[in-house]
Enzyme design. Structure first.
Site, short mmCIF file in Angstrom:
data_model
loop_
_atom_site.label_atom_id
_atom_site.label_comp_id
_atom_site.label_asym_id
_atom_site.label_seq_id
_atom_site.Cartn_x
_atom_site.Cartn_y
_atom_site.Cartn_z
N ARG A 117 -5.15 -30.75 3.94
CA ARG A 117 -5.01 -31.24 2.56
C ARG A 117 -3.62 -30.92 2.05
O ARG A 117 -2.92 -30.08 2.55
CB ARG A 117 -6.07 -30.58 1.68
CG ARG A 117 -7.47 -31.09 1.99
CD ARG A 117 -8.54 -30.37 1.22
NE ARG A 117 -8.28 -30.36 -0.20
CZ ARG A 117 -8.23 -29.24 -0.95
NH1 ARG A 117 -8.44 -28.08 -0.41
NH2 ARG A 117 -8.00 -29.33 -2.24
N LYS A 182 -9.38 -18.21 5.32
CA LYS A 182 -9.85 -19.56 5.64
C LYS A 182 -10.21 -19.71 7.13
O LYS A 182 -9.38 -19.49 8.00
CB LYS A 182 -8.75 -20.56 5.26
CG LYS A 182 -9.12 -22.00 5.43
CD LYS A 182 -8.25 -22.87 4.54
CE LYS A 182 -8.41 -24.33 4.86
NZ LYS A 182 -7.74 -25.19 3.90
N ARG A 316 -6.59 -19.60 -7.01
CA ARG A 316 -6.22 -18.25 -6.57
C ARG A 316 -6.93 -17.22 -7.42
O ARG A 316 -7.19 -17.48 -8.60
CB ARG A 316 -4.71 -18.00 -6.78
CG ARG A 316 -3.78 -18.95 -6.14
CD ARG A 316 -3.35 -18.44 -4.76
NE ARG A 316 -3.03 -19.57 -3.92
CZ ARG A 316 -1.84 -20.18 -3.92
NH1 ARG A 316 -0.88 -19.75 -4.68
NH2 ARG A 316 -1.62 -21.21 -3.15
C1 BTN Z 1 -7.61 -28.57 4.90
O1 BTN Z 1 -6.39 -28.57 4.75
O2 BTN Z 1 -8.29 -27.65 4.44
C2 BTN Z 1 -8.30 -29.68 5.62
C3 BTN Z 1 -8.13 -29.57 7.12
C4 BTN Z 1 -8.81 -30.67 7.88
C5 BTN Z 1 -8.46 -30.63 9.35
C6 BTN Z 1 -9.28 -31.60 10.14
S1 BTN Z 1 -9.14 -31.32 11.88
C7 BTN Z 1 -9.98 -32.82 12.20
C8 BTN Z 1 -9.47 -33.84 11.20
N1 BTN Z 1 -8.28 -34.48 11.69
C9 BTN Z 1 -7.21 -34.19 10.96
O3 BTN Z 1 -6.06 -34.61 11.17
N2 BTN Z 1 -7.54 -33.36 9.96
C10 BTN Z 1 -8.96 -33.07 9.96
#
Ligand code: BTN
Length: 319
Positions: A117, A182, A316
């Protein structure tokens, strides 16, 4: 892919000779050596001992589409349209976005351009974690999807709990945490018609056994499921994710977020805590008191409860 053939043999963590690997690939020992060199590009360390051959210490827990699809619940198996497992891909979300289907699942052993994200990268080393995407088409437009990303978080925690894992929490809107760090992230991306048939790709990244080397690229406090004592397979986790997500996505137009709200709040890591909600141009301070029926964050500020939504907010603890 020849490298995958070799990896399947080496995944047991035992020593295998050059001749044996050559026979698997149908090539000479010298040609095997060339393939083995490629393992370093995947971040894998190969142990080579004269007279014994080659081994990957500790073995590898490779994804196996057959063992995943075999163990799916009947309901999930029936709904699933396609199931792709790649040894390497840019991003499983991008792959499903580029197709136009529904009820499609894509996984990869590694992502070369995994997306998180807020424009972040998602660190995706080979065969260590889970990089999972699933697409679904909803008729009734984007409004049906309110709160869906939070509900996905609930289902991810439920899927992991069904494997005996405990102590997982959620951080609004949808980070999965262990001890405040996380362990998983969720990225929902939409395509199609916001007022008609709307397609969502649900992307889930879960850290299982993050190698120290790869973790150098992570710019936030992180954890992995190994630290909770999870020693099961990535195939089992994938299977549970699919089972839980099919139920969620299949019924979401009817259920909406309301049905998942209480469960989300039971996993809320920040409930009752003083927090800062940071957006591009503002910082809001208050006490986190849960989420609304549409998944907005509820903050108590000066005796009033206010709802905040939007994808670009960052939460936060206030110190
Ligand atoms: C975040 O930033 O919290 C979300 C992360 C999401 C990662 C997943 S891995 C599978 C899918 N493909 C991607 O490119 N991103 C999501």
């Amino acid at each position: 892919m020849a490298v995958m053939k070799i990896l399947r043999v080496l995944s047991d963590g035992e020593f295998h000779s050059g001749e044996e690997l050559g026979a698997v690939l149908g090539v000479s020992r010298t040609a095997v050596w060339k393939h083995l060199h490629k393992l370093a590009d995947l971040g894998l360390e190969l142990v080579s001992v004269k007279g014994r051959g080659y081994c990957i210490e500790g073995g590898l827990d490779l994804l196996n589409s057959e063992s995943i699809t075999k163990k799916l619940s009947a309901g999930a198996a029936e709904k699933l349209a396609t199931f792709d497992v790649f040894s390497e891909i840019d991003s499983t979300n991008s792959f499903l976005l580029s197709k136009n289907g529904s009820a499609e699942v894509c996984l990869a052993e590694r992502q070369t351009a995994g997306r998180g994200r807020r424009g972040r990268q998602w660190v995706s080393p080979f065969a260590k974690n889970i990089y999972f995407s699933m697409s679904w088409v909803f008729s009734g437009g984007a409004q049906v999807l309110e709160g869906l990303s939070l509900a996905v978080g609930v289902k991810v925690v439920a899927a992991l709990e069904s494997l005996g894992l405990k102590g997982l929490q959620l951080k609004w809107p949808n980070d999965v945490l262990i001890d405040g760090k996380k362990v998983g992230g969720i990225l929902l991306e939409m395509s199609g018609d916001v007022s008609g048939d709307c397609r969502v790709v649900v992307g889930i990244g879960l850290n299982l056994q993050m190698p120290q080397k790869a973790s150098a690229d992570i710019d936030q406090a992180w954890a992995d499921l190994a630290s909770l004592g999870y020693a099961g397979s990535r195939n089992d986790i994938t299977c549970k994710l699919i089972d839980h997500l099919v139920v969620l996505l299949d019924g979401y137009s009817e259920s909406g977020f309301e049905v998942y709200r209480q469960e989300w709040e039971s996993f809320d890591a920040f409930r009752g805590k003083s927090v800062k909600l940071i957006s591009a141009d503002k910082v809001e301070e208050g006490v986190a008191v849960g989420v609304s029926a549409s998944g907005a964050l509820l903050l108590e500020q000066d005796g009033y409860t206010k709802a905040y939504s939007g994808g670009e907010l960052s939460l936060r603890l206030a110190v």
